[in-house]
Design a protein around this motif. Structure first.
Motif, PDB file in Angstrom:
ATOM      1  N   ALA A 253       0.821  -1.209   0.000  1.00  0.00           N
ATOM      2  CA  ALA A 253       0.000   0.000   0.000  1.00  0.00           C
ATOM      3  C   ALA A 253       0.854   1.257   0.000  1.00  0.00           C
ATOM      4  O   ALA A 253       2.019   1.248   0.407  1.00  0.00           O
ATOM      5  CB  ALA A 253      -0.925   0.005   1.213  1.00  0.00           C
ATOM      6  N   SER A 254       0.260   2.337  -0.463  1.00  0.00           N
ATOM      7  CA  SER A 254       0.901   3.652  -0.392  1.00  0.00           C
ATOM      8  C   SER A 254       0.447   4.337   0.895  1.00  0.00           C
ATOM      9  O   SER A 254      -0.727   4.295   1.257  1.00  0.00           O
ATOM     10  CB  SER A 254       0.489   4.510  -1.589  1.00  0.00           C
ATOM     11  N   TRP A 255       1.388   4.996   1.565  1.00  0.00           N
ATOM     12  CA  TRP A 255       1.102   5.702   2.810  1.00  0.00           C
ATOM     13  C   TRP A 255       1.679   7.110   2.738  1.00  0.00           C
ATOM     14  O   TRP A 255       2.444   7.427   1.837  1.00  0.00           O
ATOM     15  CB  TRP A 255       1.685   4.949   4.009  1.00  0.00           C
ATOM     16  N   GLY A 256       1.308   7.930   3.699  1.00  0.00           N
ATOM     17  CA  GLY A 256       1.852   9.281   3.736  1.00  0.00           C
ATOM     18  C   GLY A 256       1.312  10.141   2.616  1.00  0.00           C
ATOM     19  O   GLY A 256       0.119  10.132   2.330  1.00  0.00           O
ATOM     20  N   ARG A 257       2.188  10.877   1.972  1.00  0.00           N
ATOM     21  CA  ARG A 257       1.753  11.795   0.928  1.00  0.00           C
ATOM     22  C   ARG A 257       0.990  11.083  -0.179  1.00  0.00           C
ATOM     23  O   ARG A 257       0.033  11.608  -0.734  1.00  0.00           O
ATOM     24  CB  ARG A 257       2.956  12.528   0.334  1.00  0.00           C
ATOM     25  N   GLU A 258       1.399   9.865  -0.505  1.00  0.00           N
ATOM     26  CA  GLU A 258       0.752   9.113  -1.576  1.00  0.00           C
ATOM     27  C   GLU A 258      -0.373   8.219  -1.073  1.00  0.00           C
ATOM     28  O   GLU A 258      -1.000   7.514  -1.874  1.00  0.00           O
ATOM     29  CB  GLU A 258       1.790   8.279  -2.329  1.00  0.00           C
ATOM     30  N   GLY A 259      -0.644   8.271   0.202  1.00  0.00           N
ATOM     31  CA  GLY A 259      -1.712   7.437   0.755  1.00  0.00           C
ATOM     32  C   GLY A 259      -3.070   8.078   0.584  1.00  0.00           C
ATOM     33  O   GLY A 259      -3.752   8.400   1.570  1.00  0.00           O
ATOM     34  N   TYR A 260      -3.482   8.245  -0.647  1.00  0.00           N
ATOM     35  CA  TYR A 260      -4.715   8.958  -0.994  1.00  0.00           C
ATOM     36  C   TYR A 260      -5.485   8.090  -1.976  1.00  0.00           C
ATOM     37  O   TYR A 260      -4.999   7.807  -3.073  1.00  0.00           O
ATOM     38  CB  TYR A 260      -4.344  10.305  -1.632  1.00  0.00           C
ATOM     39  N   TYR A 261      -6.676   7.646  -1.581  1.00  0.00           N
ATOM     40  CA  TYR A 261      -7.386   6.625  -2.336  1.00  0.00           C
ATOM     41  C   TYR A 261      -8.810   7.043  -2.696  1.00  0.00           C
ATOM     42  O   TYR A 261      -9.648   7.230  -1.814  1.00  0.00           O
ATOM     43  CB  TYR A 261      -7.467   5.331  -1.518  1.00  0.00           C
ATOM     44  N   PHE A 262      -9.083   7.174  -3.995  1.00  0.00           N
ATOM     45  CA  PHE A 262     -10.459   7.242  -4.469  1.00  0.00           C
ATOM     46  C   PHE A 262     -10.993   5.817  -4.576  1.00  0.00           C
ATOM     47  O   PHE A 262     -10.223   4.847  -4.628  1.00  0.00           O
ATOM     48  CB  PHE A 262     -10.536   7.933  -5.827  1.00  0.00           C
ATOM     49  N   THR A 263     -12.324   5.679  -4.640  1.00  0.00           N
ATOM     50  CA  THR A 263     -12.933   4.339  -4.592  1.00  0.00           C
ATOM     51  C   THR A 263     -13.916   4.060  -5.726  1.00  0.00           C
ATOM     52  O   THR A 263     -14.558   3.018  -5.743  1.00  0.00           O
ATOM     53  CB  THR A 263     -13.675   4.153  -3.257  1.00  0.00           C
ATOM     54  N   ALA A 264     -14.040   4.975  -6.678  1.00  0.00           N
ATOM     55  CA  ALA A 264     -15.104   4.904  -7.684  1.00  0.00           C
ATOM     56  C   ALA A 264     -15.080   3.615  -8.491  1.00  0.00           C
ATOM     57  O   ALA A 264     -14.026   3.106  -8.861  1.00  0.00           O
ATOM     58  CB  ALA A 264     -15.001   6.098  -8.632  1.00  0.00           C
ATOM     59  N   SER A 265     -16.284   3.124  -8.784  1.00  0.00           N
ATOM     60  CA  SER A 265     -16.425   1.982  -9.692  1.00  0.00           C
ATOM     61  C   SER A 265     -17.215   2.343 -10.941  1.00  0.00           C
ATOM     62  O   SER A 265     -17.245   1.568 -11.899  1.00  0.00           O
ATOM     63  CB  SER A 265     -17.108   0.812  -8.972  1.00  0.00           C
ATOM     64  N   GLN A 266     -17.853   3.535 -10.945  1.00  0.00           N
ATOM     65  CA  GLN A 266     -18.721   3.940 -12.058  1.00  0.00           C
ATOM     66  C   GLN A 266     -19.090   5.398 -11.876  1.00  0.00           C
ATOM     67  O   GLN A 266     -18.793   5.988 -10.824  1.00  0.00           O
ATOM     68  CB  GLN A 266     -19.998   3.100 -12.065  1.00  0.00           C
ATOM     69  N   GLU A 267     -19.740   6.001 -12.863  1.00  0.00           N
ATOM     70  CA  GLU A 267     -20.264   7.351 -12.707  1.00  0.00           C
ATOM     71  C   GLU A 267     -21.538   7.506 -13.515  1.00  0.00           C
ATOM     72  O   GLU A 267     -21.715   6.867 -14.553  1.00  0.00           O
ATOM     73  CB  GLU A 267     -19.221   8.398 -13.127  1.00  0.00           C
ATOM     74  N   TRP A 268     -22.442   8.386 -12.992  1.00  0.00           N
ATOM     75  CA  TRP A 268     -23.732   8.622 -13.628  1.00  0.00           C
ATOM     76  C   TRP A 268     -24.111  10.081 -13.444  1.00  0.00           C
ATOM     77  O   TRP A 268     -23.727  10.728 -12.474  1.00  0.00           O
ATOM     78  CB  TRP A 268     -24.817   7.723 -13.024  1.00  0.00           C
ATOM     79  N   SER A 269     -24.905  10.573 -14.384  1.00  0.00           N
ATOM     80  CA  SER A 269     -25.343  11.972 -14.328  1.00  0.00           C
ATOM     81  C   SER A 269     -26.583  12.116 -13.451  1.00  0.00           C
ATOM     82  O   SER A 269     -27.313  11.151 -13.204  1.00  0.00           O
ATOM     83  CB  SER A 269     -25.638  12.493 -15.730  1.00  0.00           C
ATOM     84  N   GLN A 270     -26.851  13.345 -13.044  1.00  0.00           N
ATOM     85  CA  GLN A 270     -28.052  13.639 -12.261  1.00  0.00           C
ATOM     86  C   GLN A 270     -29.316  13.359 -13.071  1.00  0.00           C
ATOM     87  O   GLN A 270     -30.316  12.882 -12.530  1.00  0.00           O
ATOM     88  CB  GLN A 270     -28.042  15.100 -11.797  1.00  0.00           C
ATOM     89  N   LEU A 271     -29.275  13.638 -14.361  1.00  0.00           N
ATOM     90  CA  LEU A 271     -30.445  13.365 -15.195  1.00  0.00           C
ATOM     91  C   LEU A 271     -30.733  11.872 -15.254  1.00  0.00           C
ATOM     92  O   LEU A 271     -31.892  11.447 -15.173  1.00  0.00           O
ATOM     93  CB  LEU A 271     -30.243  13.920 -16.608  1.00  0.00           C
ATOM     94  N   GLU A 272     -29.702  11.057 -15.388  1.00  0.00           N
ATOM     95  CA  GLU A 272     -29.892   9.602 -15.388  1.00  0.00           C
ATOM     96  C   GLU A 272     -30.486   9.146 -14.056  1.00  0.00           C
ATOM     97  O   GLU A 272     -31.394   8.292 -14.026  1.00  0.00           O
ATOM     98  CB  GLU A 272     -28.560   8.906 -15.649  1.00  0.00           C
ATOM     99  N   LEU A 273     -29.982   9.695 -12.958  1.00  0.00           N
ATOM    100  CA  LEU A 273     -30.519   9.336 -11.645  1.00  0.00           C
ATOM    101  C   LEU A 273     -31.970   9.773 -11.521  1.00  0.00           C
ATOM    102  O   LEU A 273     -32.811   9.032 -10.998  1.00  0.00           O
ATOM    103  CB  LEU A 273     -29.670   9.987 -10.544  1.00  0.00           C
ATOM    104  N   ALA A 274     -32.289  10.970 -12.014  1.00  0.00           N
ATOM    105  CA  ALA A 274     -33.657  11.484 -11.915  1.00  0.00           C
ATOM    106  C   ALA A 274     -34.636  10.613 -12.695  1.00  0.00           C
ATOM    107  O   ALA A 274     -35.730  10.303 -12.208  1.00  0.00           O
ATOM    108  CB  ALA A 274     -33.703  12.928 -12.426  1.00  0.00           C
ATOM    109  N   LYS A 275     -34.263  10.221 -13.891  1.00  0.00           N
ATOM    110  CA  LYS A 275     -35.147   9.390 -14.705  1.00  0.00           C
ATOM    111  C   LYS A 275     -35.402   8.038 -14.044  1.00  0.00           C
ATOM    112  O   LYS A 275     -36.542   7.559 -13.995  1.00  0.00           O
ATOM    113  CB  LYS A 275     -34.549   9.198 -16.099  1.00  0.00           C
ATOM    114  N   ALA A 276     -34.345   7.415 -13.554  1.00  0.00           N
ATOM    115  CA  ALA A 276     -34.491   6.103 -12.919  1.00  0.00           C
ATOM    116  C   ALA A 276     -35.305   6.204 -11.634  1.00  0.00           C
ATOM    117  O   ALA A 276     -36.147   5.341 -11.346  1.00  0.00           O
ATOM    118  CB  ALA A 276     -33.118   5.512 -12.633  1.00  0.00           C
ATOM    119  N   THR A 277     -35.074   7.263 -10.866  1.00  0.00           N
ATOM    120  CA  THR A 277     -35.801   7.449  -9.611  1.00  0.00           C
ATOM    121  C   THR A 277     -37.292   7.675  -9.863  1.00  0.00           C
ATOM    122  O   THR A 277     -38.148   7.071  -9.199  1.00  0.00           O
ATOM    123  CB  THR A 277     -35.210   8.646  -8.843  1.00  0.00           C
ATOM    124  N   GLY A 278     -37.609   8.539 -10.824  1.00  0.00           N
ATOM    125  CA  GLY A 278     -39.007   8.799 -11.133  1.00  0.00           C
ATOM    126  C   GLY A 278     -39.739   7.543 -11.568  1.00  0.00           C
ATOM    127  O   GLY A 278     -40.886   7.300 -11.160  1.00  0.00           O
TER     128      GLY A 278
END
Length: 352
Positions: A242-267
């Motif tokens: 693992a990276s620690w210290g200055r380089e110990g910075y981890y994003f976790t994303a597996s996907q991305e979606w727009s607000q419009l896509e979320l709104a349509k699916a939610t509705g």
């Protein structure tokens, strides 16, 4: 020898899921949790987990517990500077270069959200942040960036004591799926979205602003806990790959979606369950979004952050150094379950 671990936020959505994952994957670990209120079934469910009763203001309790720990996992109140400093102070009491201590803290991608740039309200920002390629920029974010004050505390500690204190920040994006812990099992963003929709009853509608192109990264709770698990295992192995210290910075994303896509699916989901009358999402003005006050925060533009800005990230570091491979289904596989859990929690008539 098995590591001793001190975890805070153990009844929260993320912290509780991390707690559950650790106890299942590594029952040999010695685990202590800080709890303000002990859930009725906690001791039965986790009989080998030691409980320290207190809150984030009990800084000496936190420091003394951290001093007896090899690894601290800091979840919970993301703005409480005193508790974070107490963790660091405690860890340093017994840390040496030959036997370093480890701090893993939950941050968030609100640090890179473009809420300060009206040009992207409700529109797609082409920038996708990498926790590897953009590390210098991430470490140079202005003090006005959300979470920046807490990140700077960790950065200073790592710079001054990096030989005996190894730090990592997990910057999670939007999280979905049912939590696994003993307390809150609902995510944050989906219930906040429903809370705004339901204010107008059956006439409520899913919504977006401008084109609805603003885009958020997402990760399932089980995939997020795997990042935690891999980091803890690396710490237990003396740092591992693992990276620690200055380089110990981890994003976790597996996907991305727009607000419009979320709104349509939610509705569509809410209409199918006969909760709202119109499944077509409603285009709101930026002023309407600004007026929204989701969650418990004093941040004036939180409505913009949650519903109208971009938080696009790539989990390059976790994939490269931890072997992180998300396994769960995408947001759409779990959205109905998350929405209906939020609806039930509001006690909507006819929903069980």
């Amino acid at each position: 020898m098995s590591p001793s671990i001190f975890l805070t936020g153990g009844t929260g959505y993320i912290g509780g899921s991390v707690l559950d994952a650790l106890t299942k994957a590594h029952p040999e670990y010695s685990l202590t949790v800080l709890l303000r209120n002990v859930p009725p079934t906690f001791k039965e469910r986790y009989p080998d987990v030691r409980i320290v009763e207190g809150n984030f203001d009990n800084t000496e309790l936190i420091a003394s517990t951290a001093a007896d720990s090899d690894i601290v996992i800091h979840n919970g109140n993301s703005k409480h500077e005193g508790s974070l400093r107490a963790h660091i102070t405690g860890l340093l009491r017994n840390a040496t270069a030959a036997s370093p201590r480890y701090l893993i803290r939950l941050g968030g991608t609100s640090s890179i959200a473009d809420w300060a740039d009206p040009a992207y309200y409700g529109e797609t920002n082409p920038q996708v942040w990498s926790d590897v390629a953009d590390l210098d920029d991430l470490k140079s974010l202005p003090d006005t960036a959300l979470h920046r004050n807490m990140e700077k505390i960790i950065e200073q500690a790592a710079a001054e004591h990096g030989d005996r204190l190894k730090c990592a920040i997990i910057c999670s994006c939007g999280v979905y799926g049912e939590g696994r812990g003993p307390g809150n099992t609902q995510s944050g963003l989906i219930p906040m979205y429903w809370a705004q929709i339901q204010k107008k009853g059956r006439e409520g509608r899913a919504f977006y602003a401008n084109s609805g192109g603003n885009t958020r990264s997402w990760v399932h709770i089980d995939d997020l806990t795997q990042v935690y698990l891999k980091l803890v295992e690396a710490a237990a192995a003396g740092g591992g790959n693992a990276s620690w210290g200055r380089e110990g910075y981890y994003f976790t994303a597996s996907q991305e979606w727009s607000q419009l896509e979320l709104a349509k699916a939610t509705g569509k989901i809410l209409k199918q369950h006969n909760i709202i009358d119109n499944e077509e999402p409603l285009k709101l003005s930026i002023d309407d979004i600004k007026a929204m006050k989701p969650g418990k925060t004093t941040f004036a533009l939180y409505g913009i952050y949650v519903f109208a800005c971009n938080t696009r990230t790539r989990s390059d570091r976790a994939r490269n150094v931890l072997g992180y491979v998300p396994q769960s289904g995408d947001l759409w596989s779990y959205l109905e379950g998350d929405l209906m859990a939020a609806v039930r929690s509001e006690g909507v008539q006819g929903v069980h």
